[in-house]
Design a protein around this motif. Structure first.
Motif, short mmCIF file in Angstrom:
data_model
loop_
_atom_site.label_atom_id
_atom_site.label_comp_id
_atom_site.label_asym_id
_atom_site.label_seq_id
_atom_site.Cartn_x
_atom_site.Cartn_y
_atom_site.Cartn_z
N THR A 584 -92.34 38.35 38.04
CA THR A 584 -91.49 39.30 38.74
C THR A 584 -90.55 38.52 39.69
OG1 THR A 584 -93.23 40.94 38.58
CG2 THR A 584 -91.53 41.36 40.22
N PHE A 585 -89.31 38.85 39.72
CA PHE A 585 -88.22 38.16 40.45
C PHE A 585 -87.74 36.91 39.71
CE2 PHE A 585 -90.60 40.12 44.05
CZ PHE A 585 -89.62 41.02 44.46
N GLY A 586 -88.31 36.62 38.55
CA GLY A 586 -87.90 35.44 37.79
C GLY A 586 -86.45 35.51 37.33
N ASN A 587 -85.85 36.71 37.45
CA ASN A 587 -84.45 36.88 37.07
C ASN A 587 -83.55 37.05 38.29
OD1 ASN A 587 -85.65 39.34 37.73
ND2 ASN A 587 -84.22 40.52 36.50
N ASN A 588 -84.10 36.98 39.50
CA ASN A 588 -83.26 37.19 40.69
C ASN A 588 -82.45 35.92 40.98
OD1 ASN A 588 -82.98 36.79 43.84
ND2 ASN A 588 -82.95 38.97 43.42
N PRO A 589 -81.12 36.02 40.98
CA PRO A 589 -80.29 34.81 41.09
C PRO A 589 -80.60 33.98 42.34
CG PRO A 589 -78.94 36.72 40.50
CD PRO A 589 -80.30 37.23 40.80
N GLU A 590 -80.72 34.64 43.48
CA GLU A 590 -80.94 33.87 44.71
C GLU A 590 -82.32 33.20 44.71
OE1 GLU A 590 -79.24 32.68 46.96
OE2 GLU A 590 -80.77 32.08 48.43
N LEU A 591 -83.34 33.91 44.25
CA LEU A 591 -84.68 33.31 44.24
C LEU A 591 -84.77 32.20 43.18
CD1 LEU A 591 -86.76 36.54 44.90
CD2 LEU A 591 -86.44 34.60 46.45
N ARG A 592 -84.05 32.38 42.10
CA ARG A 592 -84.01 31.30 41.10
C ARG A 592 -83.33 30.07 41.67
NH1 ARG A 592 -81.12 32.63 35.87
NH2 ARG A 592 -81.89 30.57 35.29
N ARG A 593 -82.28 30.30 42.44
CA ARG A 593 -81.56 29.17 43.04
C ARG A 593 -82.52 28.41 43.98
NH1 ARG A 593 -79.03 27.70 47.35
NH2 ARG A 593 -79.54 29.60 48.51
N ARG A 594 -83.29 29.18 44.74
CA ARG A 594 -84.22 28.52 45.67
C ARG A 594 -85.35 27.81 44.94
NH1 ARG A 594 -85.17 32.17 51.00
NH2 ARG A 594 -83.13 33.14 51.02
N ALA A 595 -85.82 28.42 43.86
CA ALA A 595 -86.95 27.81 43.13
C ALA A 595 -86.50 26.57 42.37
CB ALA A 595 -87.55 28.82 42.16
N LYS A 596 -85.21 26.49 42.09
CA LYS A 596 -84.62 25.40 41.30
C LYS A 596 -85.20 25.43 39.88
CE LYS A 596 -84.11 22.35 45.30
NZ LYS A 596 -85.30 21.80 45.95
N ASP A 597 -84.84 24.42 39.09
CA ASP A 597 -85.40 24.34 37.74
C ASP A 597 -86.90 24.13 37.83
OD1 ASP A 597 -83.23 24.78 36.21
OD2 ASP A 597 -82.90 22.71 35.61
N PRO A 598 -87.64 24.50 36.79
CA PRO A 598 -89.09 24.25 36.82
C PRO A 598 -89.35 22.78 37.16
CG PRO A 598 -88.48 25.49 34.86
CD PRO A 598 -87.21 25.16 35.56
N ARG A 599 -90.34 22.55 38.04
CA ARG A 599 -90.67 21.16 38.35
C ARG A 599 -92.14 20.87 38.10
NH1 ARG A 599 -87.14 19.59 42.24
NH2 ARG A 599 -85.81 20.63 40.76
N VAL A 600 -92.42 19.59 38.01
CA VAL A 600 -93.82 19.19 37.86
C VAL A 600 -94.09 18.06 38.84
CG1 VAL A 600 -93.30 17.63 35.89
CG2 VAL A 600 -95.64 18.46 36.24
N LEU A 601 -95.14 18.26 39.64
CA LEU A 601 -95.53 17.25 40.62
C LEU A 601 -96.42 16.21 39.96
CD1 LEU A 601 -94.51 19.55 42.46
CD2 LEU A 601 -96.43 19.09 43.98
N VAL A 602 -96.03 14.95 40.10
CA VAL A 602 -96.76 13.85 39.47
C VAL A 602 -97.07 12.81 40.54
CG1 VAL A 602 -96.74 12.13 37.62
CG2 VAL A 602 -95.43 14.26 37.35
N ASN A 603 -98.31 12.36 40.61
CA ASN A 603 -98.69 11.33 41.58
C ASN A 603 -97.96 10.02 41.28
OD1 ASN A 603 -100.74 8.95 42.29
ND2 ASN A 603 -101.05 10.67 43.72
N PRO A 604 -97.60 9.27 42.33
CA PRO A 604 -96.85 8.02 42.10
C PRO A 604 -97.53 7.10 41.07
CG PRO A 604 -96.90 8.52 44.44
CD PRO A 604 -97.74 9.58 43.76
N ALA A 605 -98.85 7.01 41.10
CA ALA A 605 -99.53 6.11 40.16
C ALA A 605 -99.32 6.58 38.72
CB ALA A 605 -101.03 6.06 40.48
#
Ligand SMILES: Nc1nc2c(c(=O)[nH]1)N[C@H]1C(S)=C(S)[C@@H](COP(=O)(O)OP(=O)(O)OC[C@H]3O[C@@H](n4cnc5c(=O)[nH]c(N)nc54)[C@H](O)[C@@H]3O)O[C@H]1N2
Ligand SMILES: Nc1nc2c(c(=O)[nH]1)N[C@H]1C(S)=C(S)[C@@H](COP(=O)(O)OP(=O)(O)OC[C@H]3O[C@@H](n4cnc5c(=O)[nH]c(N)nc54)[C@H](O)[C@@H]3O)O[C@H]1N2
Ligand code: SF4
Ligand SMILES: [Mo]
Length: 694
Positions: A584-605
């Motif tokens: 829900t809200f996945g189509n809201n332009p402003e919230l999409r802008r804030r969420a940015k593209d999908p990201r994945v957190l990866v540990n430096p190692a």
């Protein structure tokens, strides 16, 4: 002359906070929405998502009239039709399916888009009609069931502590929960406790924004929480700090359980959980000597192969420390079970017994000719989706997509927005949004009932859930009178339960005041009168669990991700995003802008080992599928663990898939819950690969 009035309502979304809100209506139009300053839990503030709710009601992509598909399934090409045309086609198709395959070929697939008792999942909207038609039953087990069953084995109910009483805790464990994202209103109680000297610990494989605010963060290896719970109890016992009086008077099976706990000394627990032995010991000591200890454990803990067992183990802690005696002590998971409202869904109308299809098994059930194992041979011929977006939110996305593409499947979707799921519908029915319909709500993170008075008429030709089902019943020529009860009649029925918690709470009062706290003492001790288990005690040992094959005693069930798999060495967790609520809200332009593209957190190692740089686009994949995400190299995740957030719409994501493309459709240990945080993946740079191909 302009007219202006304010109308009290409630946030319908699947969030523990169920906020009380105020809609300002000017000249018949909703022009303002704010949190109700008079509501003790909401205190005037909504959240970053729902601040945009009114904007969503007027969004250009809102579905405003019924539609029939004209392009191939998945194309999203529709023509506008009238309600009469839509209902006639539905009635014809359903009758044919029932004649040929029986009512069980219909799957009423209801999601969590609204938690209302009238329009949403709490009250079983539509269930009377489904009973009349003999449709398959739907188990809405996608969210909290595994943990709920785990808690039930110990306390007899998933319901526990009132989160408001965390204000009185002296030690707070935020366990597999990220409230500053997933339900921030509880934070003021945490802060209040802190002002009185409480110590706050976050237990989470990810250093979330909540963990940032805690006094201490324990970055546990995913799926190993039961071992940590046993380790902490082990330290309490070695300190001689167990509450013997409470154990003797209010619990069952302590002697047996104590032997299990002895098998989990801190050094072993350190090995399993990946936490320093000293930290486990130190927290065990705090737990031993701090009363009351309040544990806020929510959904993150239980989205694992051993998720039910993990909640069951955590539930044992206050049994040993005796924390249930004190306001501010105990475990707060969900408060839903404290609300005694029940709608009579008229089980007597069922023509014959029917199977139950678990929401978590959509991909499997859509594969003919072999529906969900052991649940009968009738194929699913009609999928009726309401308040759900399975193509974004359920496991094994590629397989779900193949199922939805089946030409012989008749798919009806009741929706507000053109989701990925809508693209596969044969008929789309336009759904009202919260200011346009009537509803009755309860919180699952507090003890208030709320009323949502309609503020404005439905947009376009939208209809509420209840109204839609009345229309379908009429189109099907059904004469059963209870199918036509009005919303107010249904609300009266829901409230007319003889229960002390509802004393003094009438529909009139709710409509006038907007919200009412349950008639329970404040502060609330949920088990002051005993535990709703077969023995009336907190059950460390449970013959019910034993009969269900879950073990007589709580145990540690290792995560799926513990099994070595060289091809997919990383464990992926996919928790709640800050900017969306599920999809829900996945189509809201402003919230999409804030969420940015999908990201994945990866540990430096892990990033270094794969040559992944910060900001590079990567493929996250396993044998079920893949999604694309921008790499964020970060020590917020432990080595071996990667995190990416749910809720992005597949069709609005690069690569056309989201995290659920790599989530396996596999049952947790209890309630057939999903395993959203227990999957193995590998990651490679998408750009590097393009170069190789080129
Ligand atoms: N902004 C926002 N709010 C939401 C939602 C949303 O999508 N967005 N969704 C709503 C819904 S439907 C729900 S059910 C709730 C969900 O919200 P929460 O109950 O907070 O659950 P999750 O976000 O799934 O996970 C919470 C935390 O658990 C951690 N975690 C994962 N695996 C483990 C583990 O094995 N052990 C431990 N200790 N921690 C683990 C995750 O890293 C995460 O930080 O939030 C609701 N609120
Ligand atoms: N990978 C991963 N996936 C997850 C999770 C996770 O942690 N990780 N979390 C899971 C959890 S906790 C949950 S609860 C599920 C949620 O999964 P779903 O129940 O599918 O919820 P949503 O994706 O929010 O889709 C709800 C849809 O209902 C629509 N809607 C809202 N209100 C109404 C209404 O009144 N009537 C009608 N007809 N439609 C309405 C909205 O527009 C929206 O498209 O997702 C699960 N998916
Ligand atoms: S999503 Fe949660 S925090 Fe936001 S307004 Fe709704 S109930 Fe409140
Ligand atoms: Mo959920």
């Amino acid at each position: 002359m302009t007219s202006e009035l304010t109308v009290l309502g409630a946030c319908p979304l699947d969030c523990p906070d169920t906020c009380s809100w105020v809609v300002t209506v000017r000249d018949g139009e909703a022009v303002g929405l704010r949190g109700n300053p008079g509501h003790p839990y909401t205190r005037g503030a909504l959240c970053v998502k729902v601040n945009r709710y009114l904007e969503q009601t007027r969004a250009a992509d809102r579905i405003l009239h019924p539609m029939r598909r004209v392009g191939p399934k998945g194309s999203g090409r529709f023509e506008r039709i009238t309600w009469d045309e839509a209902l006639a086609e539905i009635a014809t198709r359903l009758r044919r399916i029932i004649d040929e395959y029986g009512g069980e070929a219909i799957w009423p697939y209801q999601g969590t888009g609204s938690l209302g008792y009238l329009q949403g999942e709490e009250g079983g909207a539509g269930q009377r009609l489904w009973n009349v038609l003999g449709a398959s039953r739907h188990d809405l087990n996608i969210c909290s069931k595994a943990g709920g069953v785990g808690l039930r084995m110990v306390n007899g109910t998933p319901a526990g502590m009132d989160p408001e009483s965390l204000a009185l805790s002296r030690l707070i464990l935020l366990w597999g929960t990220n409230p500053l994202t997933s339900g921030h209103h509880v934070w003021k109680y945490v802060q209040q406790a802190r002002a009185n000297g409480a110590y706050v610990v976050a237990i989470d494989p990810v250093r979330t924004r909540t963990a940032d605010q805690a006094d201490e963060h324990l970055p546990i290896r995913p799926g190993t929480d039961a071992a940590l719970a046993f380790g902490l109890i082990n330290v309490v016992v070695s300190e001689g700090a167990e509450d013997r009086e409470f154990l003797a008077a209010h619990t069952l099976g302590w002697e047996e359980f104590r032997e299990e706990v002895a098998k989990f000394p801190p050094e072993r627990v350190a090995e399993i959980t990946g936490l320093p032995e000293a930290s486990i010991r130190a927290l065990g000591l705090r737990l031993a000597h701090t009363r009351p200890t309040g544990i806020r454990a929510t959904m993150g803990v239980q989205r694992h192969s051993g998720g039910g067992a993990a909640m069951r183990a955590i539930a044992c802690i206050p049994g040993v420390t005796g924390d249930w005696r004190y306001p501010g002590g105990g475990v707060a998971y969900s408060t839903s079970g404290h609300f005694p409202l029940r709608l009579d869904t008229r089980e007597d109308l069922l023509p014959h017994p029917v199977r139950t299809l678990p929401m978590t098994r959509l991909a499997e059930a859509l594969e003919i000719p072999d529906p969900v194992d052991g649940l009968g041979e009738t194929p699913v011929k009609c999928l009726w989706v309401y308040a759900a977006n399975p193509l974004a939110s359920t496991s094994d996305q590629n397989r779900v997509r193949r199922g939805l593409a089946r030409e012989d499947l008749f798919t009806v979707v009741m929706e507000q927005f053109p989701t990925d799921t809508v693209d596969y519908a044969d008929i789309v029915l336009p759904a009202t949004m919260q200011p346009e319909h009537m509803d009755l709500h309860a919180g699952y993170g507090h003890l208030y009932l709320l009323w949502n008075e309609p503020a404005v008429p439905p947009a376009g030709e939208c209809a509420s859930t209840t109204e839609t089902f009345r229309r379908v019943a009429r189109a099907m020529g059904r004469t059963e009178p209870s199918l036509y009860d009005s919303d107010l009649e249904l609300a009266e029925q829901l409230l007319s339960v003889d229960h002390p918690a509802l004393a003094g709470i009438t529909l009139d009062r709710l409509r006038k005041e907007g919200w009412v706290r349950l008639s329970v003492p404040d502060p609330f001790l949920p088990f002051a009168e005993g535990f709703p288990t077969p023995s009336g005690r907190l059950e460390f040992a449970s013959s019910r669990a034993e009969a269900l094959g879950l073990g007589r005693l709580p145990r540690y069930v290792p995560p799926h991700s513990a099994a070595e798999d060289e091809r997919y060495p990383l464990t992926l967790v996919t928790p709640a995003p800050h900017e969306f609520l599920n999809s829900t809200f996945g189509n809201n332009p402003e919230l999409r802008r804030r969420a940015k593209d999908p990201r994945v957190l990866v540990n430096p190692a892990d990033a270094a080992a794969r040559g992944l740089r910060d900001g590079v686009r990567a493929r996250v994949f396993n044998r079920h599928g893949e999604f694309l995400a921008v790499v964020e190299v970060s020590d917020r995740v432990r080595p071996g663990v990667v995190a990416s957030f749910k809720g992005h719409w597949p069709k609005l994501s690069p690569g056309g898939a989201n995290v659920n493309a790599v989530v396996e459709e596999r049952d947790a240990d209890m309630g057939r819950g999903p395993v959203y945080h227990d999957n193995r993946v590998e990651i490679t740079a998408a750009e590097a690969e393009t170069e190789e191909v080129a």
